[in-house]
Design an enzyme around this catalytic site. Structure first.
Site, PDB file in Angstrom:
ATOM      1  N   GLY A 131       0.835  -1.205   0.000  1.00 46.50           N
ATOM      2  CA  GLY A 131       0.000   0.000   0.000  1.00 46.50           C
ATOM      3  C   GLY A 131       0.861   1.242   0.000  1.00 46.50           C
ATOM      4  CB  CYS A 132       0.226   4.549  -0.609  1.00 46.39           C
ATOM      5  SG  CYS A 132      -0.133   3.805  -2.198  1.00 46.39           S
ATOM      6  CB  VAL A 133       3.870   5.281   3.690  1.00 45.74           C
ATOM      7  CG1 VAL A 133       3.787   3.915   4.293  1.00 45.74           C
ATOM      8  CG2 VAL A 133       4.963   5.356   2.670  1.00 45.74           C
TER       9      VAL A 133
ATOM     10  CG  MET B 235      -3.848   5.951   1.007  1.00 43.05           C
ATOM     11  SD  MET B 235      -3.652   7.602   1.668  1.00 43.05           S
ATOM     12  CE  MET B 235      -1.924   7.581   2.078  1.00 43.05           C
TER      13      MET B 235
ATOM     14  CB  THR C 237       0.148   4.589   6.288  1.00 38.88           C
ATOM     15  OG1 THR C 237       0.996   5.691   6.611  1.00 38.88           O
ATOM     16  CG2 THR C 237      -0.735   4.972   5.123  1.00 38.88           C
TER      17      THR C 237
END
Ligand SMILES: Cc1cc2nc3c(=O)[nH]c(=O)nc-3n(C[C@H](O)[C@H](O)[C@H](O)COP(=O)(O)OP(=O)(O)OC[C@H]3O[C@@H](n4cnc5c(N)ncnc54)[C@H](O)[C@@H]3O)c2cc1C
Lengths: 105, 417
Positions: free
Chosen positions: A103-105, B157, B198
């Site tokens: 996923g993305c941070v 995102m 996140t």
């Protein structure tokens, strides 16, 4: 890291049940993993996504996000939610036997 | 003579150009920066505009004026990059040949990719503060907002500065409290993530803050449709969140020309690069900095800043035919405004998630904890941005590597700390 037994076979998984080693996966396990997630039958459309997930993982080292799937797997985001309810990218990754998408941070 | 062409004159393009110019002051290096417009926005300031804490004029300066002498600036949209012939084509047909290309064209907002987002209600009850026009229009709307459901929604995102929407929600809580209308407003934070943020440790701290401030958190919500007429967000799996005022962070993608340049970008038009050297995977003479890069860290100005030093070192080495040995560790750090003149700070890299402690050393700014000092730090940052970061001066004591001295890293690193 732990191990678990699916369809009589022992595989390495993380805390959330994602495969650590995609090499331990096969189509029979996929069907069993799908049933556990409440998907009674894997259709051609499901397989299209599963194969795409595995290909992306092999090439890029991480599974794609829902958005990337919607753009490139040939299945729209709307349909992805119908095929793999709630979190398509995560659920499809689990069934495809690849580690949890970063996923993305 | 060698030619470096830098696409984009925002945070990354400007600081890379200035650092390169300082490092190679002679005529043997020609540096050209291309941007589609002249207005350099200090983007962290966009967060403050909706609350009247900053005006649009205060956070915009001319782009070319931020570049040192001896750097050419061209105001033109990029049309495409031809990796085969090492050249860039601009919209007016100009061809620029390069020895090294630096991609610094950032991220683009794509509100049109979400059904209904640009439909009825856009800029009336549905806003974004992620660009200047949106932030200014939202300021006018908030000034007359008397009550109802305020929903802050991240569509998906990746986004720039992933903490900014959380900060927006917390500042809104403060703003409404100051105006005496907080009890007439329900604030809801709606995110596609399974938590407030996140990274797990920071996510817990932030969820705690939201809870204290009475901000409701809705997770794993992937917005499929925005209906400004009825005031409803609908997720792809059919859940609904009603709103009177929606503040939305639209989908992001890379610059459009990336998609028109065969081999350069990924599905979302971001440019894949080696996360340590910042060399593109497309071709060795192409480097990437900032939001345009597809690397596993946040899209943030602090990241762009830390990347700058590594990028300039590696571009120099590449031109000299030497191996690239400068390495970026994924270091990111953000002040998080929490309202009431306080802020907290997080600091992390590719391998270490944000934890508590102090930054950059034991006697420093508190990490993961609200304090006035952090709020002042965030306010000071604009000065730093124009006077230190963009000109490419080094901040004393703040190299690109993530510091560990003041951190509570026991849990991440085993016994040693
Ligand atoms: C609301 C908000 C709050 C933020 N807060 C923070 C914060 O508190 N801390 C932090 O560290 N970061 C923050 N950021 C993020 C930070 O602003 C960005 O990460 C940073 O500016 C990235 O720099 P960049 O050079 O990659 O992109 P940019 O600075 O956006 O520059 C990209 C440039 O490329 C140009 N361009 C694009 N396409 C083309 C084309 N086709 N042709 C020519 N030119 C083109 C654009 O005009 C632009 O000038 C925030 C961002 C936003 C939106």
């Amino acid at each position: 890291m732990t191990t678990r037994t699916i369809a009589g076979r022992t595989v390495r998984v993380d805390d959330e049940g994602f495969f650590e080693d995609p090499g331990q996966w096969d189509e029979e396990l996929a069907a069993e993993l799908a049933r556990e997630a409440g998907i009674t039958e894997l259709t051609d459309r499901h397989w299209q996504v599963i194969r795409y997930m595995r290909k992306e993982y092999a090439e890029k080292g991480t599974g794609p996000t829902v958005r990337a799937l919607g753009k490139s797997s040939g299945v729209s985001v709307k349909e992805l939610y119908e095929l793999f309810p709630k979190g398509p990218a995560k659920l499809a990754a689990k069934i495809a036997g690849i580690p949890k998408p970063r996923g993305c941070v | 003579m060698r030619r470096v062409v830098i696409l984009g004159g925002g945070t990354g393009g400007t600081l890379a150009a200035n650092r390169l110019r300082r490092r190679h002051p002679g005529r043997e290096l020609e540096i050209t920066v291309v941007d589609q417009d002249r207005a350099h926005v200090y983007q962290p300031g966009l967060l403050f505009v909706p609350f009247g804490l900053a005006t649009p004029e205060e956070i915009v300066r001319p782009r070319d004026r931020q570049l040192l002498g001896g750097i050419a600036f061209l105001e033109q949209p990029v049309d495409r990059v031809d990796l085969g012939t090492d050249s860039v084509r601009l919209a007016d047909g100009t061809e620029l040949a390069y020895d090294v290309l630096v991609v610094a064209t950032g991220a683009r907002l794509l509100p049109g990719e979400t059904e209904g987002l640009l439909g009825p209600g856009w800029m009336r009850d549905v806003f974004t503060f992620y660009d200047l026009a949106g932030a200014a229009a939202l300021a006018a709307r908030l000034a007359t907002f008397e009550g109802g459901r305020l929903v802050v929604n991240v569509i998906d995102m990746p986004i720039k500065c992933p903490v900014a929407p959380l900060e927006f929600a917390m500042l809104a809580d403060w703003f409404l409290e100051e105006r005496g209308t907080r009890d007439r407003v329900e604030i809801t934070y709606v995110t596609p993530l399974d938590a407030a943020f996140t990274k797990p440790v920071a996510a817990r701290a932030l969820a705690g803050l939201l809870d204290e401030k009475g901000i409701e958190l809705v997770t794993e919500f992937n917005t499929g449709q925005v209906d400004g007429e009825s005031g409803t967000l609908t997720s792809f799996d059919g859940r609904e969140v009603p709103f009177d005022l929606a503040v939305v962070v639209p989908l992001h993608g890379g610059a459009e020309y990336v998609g028109r340049s065969p081999g350069l970008g990924d599905d979302l038009d971001f440019v894949p690069a080696d996360p340590r050297t910042l060399q593109s995977t497309a071709k060795p003479n192409v480097f990437v900095i900032g939001d345009a890069a597809s690397v596993p860290t946040s899209k943030a100005g602090s990241v762009t800043h830390f990347e700058g030093e590594v990028l300039v070192e590696n571009v120099g080495r590449f031109l000299a035919g030497e191996p690239l040995d400068a390495e970026y560790d994924g270091h990111a750090n953000c002040f998080i405004e929490t309202g009431f003149h306080k802020a907290l700070m997080i600091d992390f890299n590719y391998d270490t998630e944000p934890v508590g402690g102090h930054y950059p050393g034991p006697v420093g700014l508190p990490l993961l904890k609200e304090s006035r000092l952090n709020h002042l730090g965030k306010l000071m940052f604009q000065w730093f941005y124009w006077h230190t970061l963009l000109p490419g001066r080094d901040l004393p004591g703040l190299g690109p590597d993530m510091p560990t001295a003041g951190k509570s890293l026991a849990r991440n690193r085993g016994a040693g700390r």
